[in-house]
Design an enzyme around this catalytic site. Sequence first.
Site, PDB file in Angstrom:
ATOM      1  N   ARG A 125     -34.242  51.265  22.723  1.00 22.86           N
ATOM      2  CA  ARG A 125     -33.296  52.197  21.955  1.00 22.86           C
ATOM      3  C   ARG A 125     -34.110  52.544  20.696  1.00 22.86           C
ATOM      4  O   ARG A 125     -33.763  53.613  19.894  1.00 22.86           O
ATOM      5  CB  ARG A 125     -32.269  51.172  21.326  1.00 22.86           C
TER       6      ARG A 125
ATOM      7  N   LYS B 108     -14.520  47.775  38.741  1.00 20.44           N
ATOM      8  CA  LYS B 108     -12.994  47.869  38.695  1.00 20.44           C
ATOM      9  C   LYS B 108     -12.539  49.332  38.561  1.00 20.44           C
ATOM     10  O   LYS B 108     -13.270  50.175  37.739  1.00 20.44           O
ATOM     11  CB  LYS B 108     -12.597  47.114  37.464  1.00 20.44           C
TER      12      LYS B 108
ATOM     13  N   GLY C  49     -23.733  51.724  31.168  1.00 19.84           N
ATOM     14  CA  GLY C  49     -24.788  50.744  30.852  1.00 19.84           C
ATOM     15  C   GLY C  49     -25.190  50.101  32.102  1.00 19.84           C
ATOM     16  O   GLY C  49     -26.484  50.284  32.371  1.00 19.84           O
TER      17      GLY C  49
ATOM     18  N   GLY D 136     -19.921  53.136  27.078  1.00 16.75           N
ATOM     19  CA  GLY D 136     -18.532  53.665  26.851  1.00 16.75           C
ATOM     20  C   GLY D 136     -18.237  55.054  26.456  1.00 16.75           C
ATOM     21  O   GLY D 136     -17.538  55.903  26.912  1.00 16.75           O
TER      22      GLY D 136
HETATM   23  P1  ADP Z   1     -21.269  50.688  34.355  1.00 11.30           P
HETATM   24  O1  ADP Z   1     -21.425  49.678  33.288  1.00 11.30           O
HETATM   25  O2  ADP Z   1     -22.263  51.672  34.824  1.00 11.30           O
HETATM   26  O3  ADP Z   1     -20.290  51.703  33.781  1.00 11.30           O
HETATM   27  P2  ADP Z   1     -19.511  48.856  35.714  1.00 11.30           P
HETATM   28  O4  ADP Z   1     -19.735  48.045  34.413  1.00 11.30           O
HETATM   29  O5  ADP Z   1     -18.396  49.410  35.849  1.00 11.30           O
HETATM   30  O6  ADP Z   1     -20.703  49.900  35.828  1.00 11.30           O
HETATM   31  O7  ADP Z   1     -20.012  47.875  37.054  1.00 11.30           O
HETATM   32  C1  ADP Z   1     -21.047  47.320  37.026  1.00 11.30           C
HETATM   33  C2  ADP Z   1     -20.831  46.084  37.479  1.00 11.30           C
HETATM   34  O8  ADP Z   1     -20.363  46.192  38.967  1.00 11.30           O
HETATM   35  C3  ADP Z   1     -21.781  45.475  38.289  1.00 11.30           C
HETATM   36  O9  ADP Z   1     -22.378  44.067  37.341  1.00 11.30           O
HETATM   37  C4  ADP Z   1     -21.966  44.976  39.697  1.00 11.30           C
HETATM   38  O10 ADP Z   1     -22.434  43.634  39.979  1.00 11.30           O
HETATM   39  C5  ADP Z   1     -20.401  45.100  40.001  1.00 11.30           C
HETATM   40  N1  ADP Z   1     -20.118  45.507  41.131  1.00 11.30           N
HETATM   41  C6  ADP Z   1     -20.545  46.511  41.838  1.00 11.30           C
HETATM   42  N2  ADP Z   1     -20.021  46.274  43.259  1.00 11.30           N
HETATM   43  C7  ADP Z   1     -19.432  45.174  43.418  1.00 11.30           C
HETATM   44  C8  ADP Z   1     -18.809  44.601  44.432  1.00 11.30           C
HETATM   45  N3  ADP Z   1     -18.922  45.180  45.555  1.00 11.30           N
HETATM   46  N4  ADP Z   1     -18.110  43.426  44.061  1.00 11.30           N
HETATM   47  C9  ADP Z   1     -18.271  43.054  42.860  1.00 11.30           C
HETATM   48  N5  ADP Z   1     -18.752  43.593  41.790  1.00 11.30           N
HETATM   49  C10 ADP Z   1     -19.375  44.730  42.007  1.00 11.30           C
HETATM   50 MG    MG Z   2     -21.071  47.884  32.697  1.00 13.51          MG
END
Ligand code: ADP
Ligand code: MG
Length: 390
Positions: free
Chosen positions: A36, A197, A347, A370
């Site tokens: 960063r 989620k 992230g 975010g």
């Molecule tokens: P980002 O930060 O890119 O927006 P998220 O925070 O929404 O992504 O999601 C990332 C997390 O989702 C990771 O920590 C990963 O371990 C989890 N994840 C992905 N697939 C699964 C799964 N099948 N079951 C549980 N957790 C999952």
């Molecule tokens: Mg995340």
Amino acid sequence: MQKKTVYDIGLKGERVLMRADFNVPLKDGKITDDSRIRAALPTIGYILEQGASIILMSHLGRPKGEVQPEYSLKPVAERLSELLGQEVKMAPDSIGPEVRELAQSLEPGDVLLLENTRFHAGEKANDPEYAKQLAELGTVYVNDAFGTAHRAHASTVGVTEYLPAVAGFLIEKEIQFLGQATGEPERPYMVILGGAKISDKIGVIEAMINQADRILIGGGMANTFLKAKGLEMGESLVEDDVLDEARHLLDTASGKLELPTDAVIADAFANDANVRVVPVEGVPSGWRILDIGPETIAHYKELLQEARTIAWNGPMGVFEMPTFAEGTFSIARMLADLDATVIVGGGDSASAVREAGVADEIDHVSTGGGASLEYLEGKTLPGIAALDDK
Ligand code: ADP
Ligand code: MG
């Protein structure tokens, strides 16, 4: 871009108050990843070349509006000084008479770093008095902190009341790429959505159903969709409270949503668990889905070949454990090889493409978690809206 950037104003002799994102990971007072800080160098370098001095400010961690020495920006001043090859003065605070004096004594080419803005409760509250005191330090304001652009804080929005306010190169690049996806993307426009989620991302999913030609679902959120279709998900991560919402999204998506057809399942949430590949209809009780399966990977790859624009948010599996990283990493590697414009936001998704070693081959990896999601959702980011129009 309709917002002014550092190119649009004269900087010679100015004292530039610049909001950067120096919210770096620290361990035992040492910076474990300085990307960063490096990311801010082009804008800092440009401003200095123009014959201005710079007063940098940032938040670091969550010190809850009070002074907590472990969240001091001192390590950042040291690292920045090494990277710039010149002294970076560290202010004892972000406002106050001593800081004002330091700011006023700056000569063109000098760099001063203010102490963590979140040592003051006025930062997150966007308190006008705190914002005014920050603004009094400089003569021009530059925002280059995309990661906090979705927050209306004193250092991102409040200060713009008092100073000419323009974007730095990082924000300019973010808007250019994310704007391409939300504006008029070259089609087919495909979106890959994953992560833990649905509930975190309902807004994004709804926006994508409107904008994208196809949406490929993976990660934990796929489980909730699959359960909404009546399948047994065993111990998989499922959000039972959004099953109705998931059903509704499936209905409105009119065939645009693609769901996994097979999965890597495990008998425990552990890298060394027993692992099997099964069709999504065949998840035994006691087992959980932790990655998309090879058939799904192949199918998604085939679809993505046709895309001209691709936005990706959310890992396809629990990529933090090598046993369940294949889905995420093979999609990442494929995206790196495609001619389509590829944008990665989020992230964890950004970490995943870095870990897969392909970040440099992807058109744009957003620095904002975010913020990039809110932008893709079509929301207005207050930190960007507050900048001066061209
Ligand atoms: P980002 O930060 O890119 O927006 P998220 O925070 O929404 O992504 O999601 C990332 C997390 O989702 C990771 O920590 C990963 O371990 C989890 N994840 C992905 N697939 C699964 C799964 N099948 N079951 C549980 N957790 C999952
Ligand atoms: Mg995340």
